[in-house]
Design an enzyme around this catalytic site. Sequence first.
Site, PDB file in Angstrom:
ATOM      1  N   ASP A  82       0.770  -1.186  -0.042  1.00  0.00           N
ATOM      2  CA  ASP A  82       0.128   0.103  -0.189  1.00  0.00           C
ATOM      3  C   ASP A  82       0.807   1.167   0.128  1.00  0.00           C
ATOM      4  O   ASP A  82       2.232   1.301   0.263  1.00  0.00           O
ATOM      5  CB  ASP A  82      -0.834  -0.062   1.346  1.00  0.00           C
ATOM      6  CG  ASP A  82      -2.120   0.852   1.061  1.00  0.00           C
ATOM      7  OD1 ASP A  82      -2.461   1.286   0.168  1.00  0.00           O
ATOM      8  OD2 ASP A  82      -2.765   1.084   2.208  1.00  0.00           O
ATOM      9  N   HIS A  83       0.302   2.536  -0.309  1.00  0.00           N
ATOM     10  CA  HIS A  83       1.088   3.920  -0.115  1.00  0.00           C
ATOM     11  C   HIS A  83       2.581   3.758   0.240  1.00  0.00           C
ATOM     12  O   HIS A  83       2.980   3.509   1.326  1.00  0.00           O
ATOM     13  CB  HIS A  83       0.315   4.450   0.935  1.00  0.00           C
ATOM     14  CG  HIS A  83      -1.006   4.895   0.528  1.00  0.00           C
ATOM     15  ND1 HIS A  83      -1.607   6.031  -0.207  1.00  0.00           N
ATOM     16  CD2 HIS A  83      -2.107   4.573   1.015  1.00  0.00           C
ATOM     17  CE1 HIS A  83      -2.837   6.031  -0.277  1.00  0.00           C
ATOM     18  NE2 HIS A  83      -3.282   5.061   0.521  1.00  0.00           N
ATOM     19  N   GLU A 134      -1.195   7.014  -7.474  1.00  0.00           N
ATOM     20  CA  GLU A 134      -2.079   8.073  -6.989  1.00  0.00           C
ATOM     21  C   GLU A 134      -2.106   9.335  -7.565  1.00  0.00           C
ATOM     22  O   GLU A 134      -0.873   9.948  -7.546  1.00  0.00           O
ATOM     23  CB  GLU A 134      -1.945   8.066  -5.552  1.00  0.00           C
ATOM     24  CG  GLU A 134      -2.838   9.016  -4.591  1.00  0.00           C
ATOM     25  CD  GLU A 134      -2.795   8.753  -3.119  1.00  0.00           C
ATOM     26  OE1 GLU A 134      -2.712   7.932  -2.626  1.00  0.00           O
ATOM     27  OE2 GLU A 134      -3.330   9.994  -2.591  1.00  0.00           O
ATOM     28  N   HIS A 180      -8.806   8.505   4.557  1.00  0.00           N
ATOM     29  CA  HIS A 180      -8.092   7.332   5.413  1.00  0.00           C
ATOM     30  C   HIS A 180      -8.815   7.668   6.957  1.00  0.00           C
ATOM     31  O   HIS A 180      -8.759   8.772   7.327  1.00  0.00           O
ATOM     32  CB  HIS A 180      -6.911   7.370   5.240  1.00  0.00           C
ATOM     33  CG  HIS A 180      -6.269   6.988   3.894  1.00  0.00           C
ATOM     34  ND1 HIS A 180      -5.441   7.982   3.294  1.00  0.00           N
ATOM     35  CD2 HIS A 180      -6.549   6.062   3.316  1.00  0.00           C
ATOM     36  CE1 HIS A 180      -4.958   7.582   2.313  1.00  0.00           C
ATOM     37  NE2 HIS A 180      -5.723   6.148   2.140  1.00  0.00           N
ATOM     38  N   HIS A 208     -10.054   4.468  -2.214  1.00  0.00           N
ATOM     39  CA  HIS A 208      -9.306   4.235  -0.659  1.00  0.00           C
ATOM     40  C   HIS A 208     -10.244   4.863   0.361  1.00  0.00           C
ATOM     41  O   HIS A 208     -11.392   5.444   0.054  1.00  0.00           O
ATOM     42  CB  HIS A 208      -8.060   5.402  -0.955  1.00  0.00           C
ATOM     43  CG  HIS A 208      -7.081   4.776  -1.366  1.00  0.00           C
ATOM     44  ND1 HIS A 208      -5.743   4.406  -0.852  1.00  0.00           N
ATOM     45  CD2 HIS A 208      -6.892   4.254  -2.659  1.00  0.00           C
ATOM     46  CE1 HIS A 208      -4.782   3.836  -1.717  1.00  0.00           C
ATOM     47  NE2 HIS A 208      -5.489   3.863  -2.869  1.00  0.00           N
ATOM     48  N   GLY A 209      -9.687   4.620   1.521  1.00  0.00           N
ATOM     49  CA  GLY A 209     -10.593   5.241   2.604  1.00  0.00           C
ATOM     50  C   GLY A 209     -11.957   4.277   2.601  1.00  0.00           C
ATOM     51  O   GLY A 209     -13.126   4.923   3.039  1.00  0.00           O
ATOM     52  N   THR A 211     -13.115   2.021   5.247  1.00  0.00           N
ATOM     53  CA  THR A 211     -13.784   2.014   6.319  1.00  0.00           C
ATOM     54  C   THR A 211     -14.679   3.031   6.635  1.00  0.00           C
ATOM     55  O   THR A 211     -14.346   4.148   6.773  1.00  0.00           O
ATOM     56  CB  THR A 211     -12.765   1.947   7.722  1.00  0.00           C
ATOM     57  OG1 THR A 211     -11.711   1.035   7.306  1.00  0.00           O
ATOM     58  CG2 THR A 211     -13.230   1.936   9.036  1.00  0.00           C
ATOM     59  N   THR A 233      -8.571   0.807   8.598  1.00  0.00           N
ATOM     60  CA  THR A 233      -8.728   1.074   9.836  1.00  0.00           C
ATOM     61  C   THR A 233      -9.804  -0.104  10.462  1.00  0.00           C
ATOM     62  O   THR A 233      -9.426  -0.259  11.785  1.00  0.00           O
ATOM     63  CB  THR A 233      -9.616   2.373   9.761  1.00  0.00           C
ATOM     64  OG1 THR A 233      -8.825   3.275   9.483  1.00  0.00           O
ATOM     65  CG2 THR A 233      -9.870   2.797  11.258  1.00  0.00           C
TER      66      THR A 233
END
Length: 284
Positions: A82-83, A134, A180, A208-209, A211, A233
Site C-alpha cells: 500500500d502507499h 495516486e 483514510h 481508498h478510505g 472503512t 482502519t
Amino acid sequence: MPLENIKAMLERASNSGYAVGAFNILDYNSTKAVIRAAEDLSAPVIIQTSAKTVIFWGCPAIISWVKELAGTSKVPIALHLDHCKDLQLIADCINAGWSSVMIDASSKPFEENLAASKRVVEMARPKDVTVEAELGAIVGVEDDIHVKEQDAHLADLEQAIKFCAEVRPDCFAPAIGTAHGVYKGVPKIAYDLLEEVAGKTAIPIALHGGTGLADEVFKRCISLGCAKVNISTQLKYAFIDGFVAYHNAHDTEYNPLKVIDAQFNELKMGIVENINLFGSAGKA
Ligand code: 13P
C-alpha cells in the site's frame, strides 16, 4: 495457488461490476483471517501491507506467511504494498515476492509524481508485478502519510488523463473525496469525477478510505469503476477490540490461543461482510 498480480483480477472485476477487497494486514493472524474469509466465500482477495508493517516485520516474515497460506488456497490472492513513497522499499518488496505495489508520490508536484510513478512501472513490469499510482491528496492518516483537511484536494481530470496515458498504471487511485481513518462527517464523494476518470482512462480505480463508507456509497463507486476497495482502519479496530473483548469477558483465563482465536473471528467477520458487499463472493 501462487500469488497473482492484480491486473487480471481487477480487469475481471471491472468487466463484471464487482470490486476486490484489499485488506491491510497486521500479522499472521490477520493475514489468515483475510484468506480464510476469501476461501469461505470463494472470492479473489488482495492482502495489502502498509510500508510501516513491512518495516516492522521485514519482507521475509510477511512473504513466508502469505506464501504458506496462499500456497494451499484455491482462491486468487495478490500481495500488494500500500502507499509507499520510498523507491528502495518498493524494490525490496518486488524482489521479495510481492505481486503488486503502490507508488504514492501524490504529495509531489505533478511532473515529479509522474516521473516517480513511471520509474516504478519500469521496475515492476519486467517482473510481472503490477503498479497502483495516486493523484490528488486523500485526507487523513495512512501509515506515515498525513494529509490535513485543508491540504486535501481532488484529482484534476485533465491531469488524471495525462497521468494514466503516460504512466499506464494497472490500477489508479485518484482522490475523489474519501478519507483514510474514521469519518468525522458524511463524506462528499465526487461521483462525476470518478465516472469521468474511469471512463476516460479505462484503468480500474482503487477506492481508498473504505472503512466507514455506507453500503450505497460502495455500490455506487463500484458501479462507476472502482474495482479495488481498500479497508484498513476496520481491521485495526477488530484486531484490538477482538482481543480486548475476549479478555474482558474471561479476565482470569490467561489462555493466549483463545484470545488469538477470538481476534481471528472478529477480523474474519468484518472481512466476510465486506466481501459480500463488494460483490466478489463466488468470483474466485
Ligand atoms: P481506511 O483506513 O479508511 O479503511 O482506508 C484504507 C486505505 O485506503 C488504505 O490505503
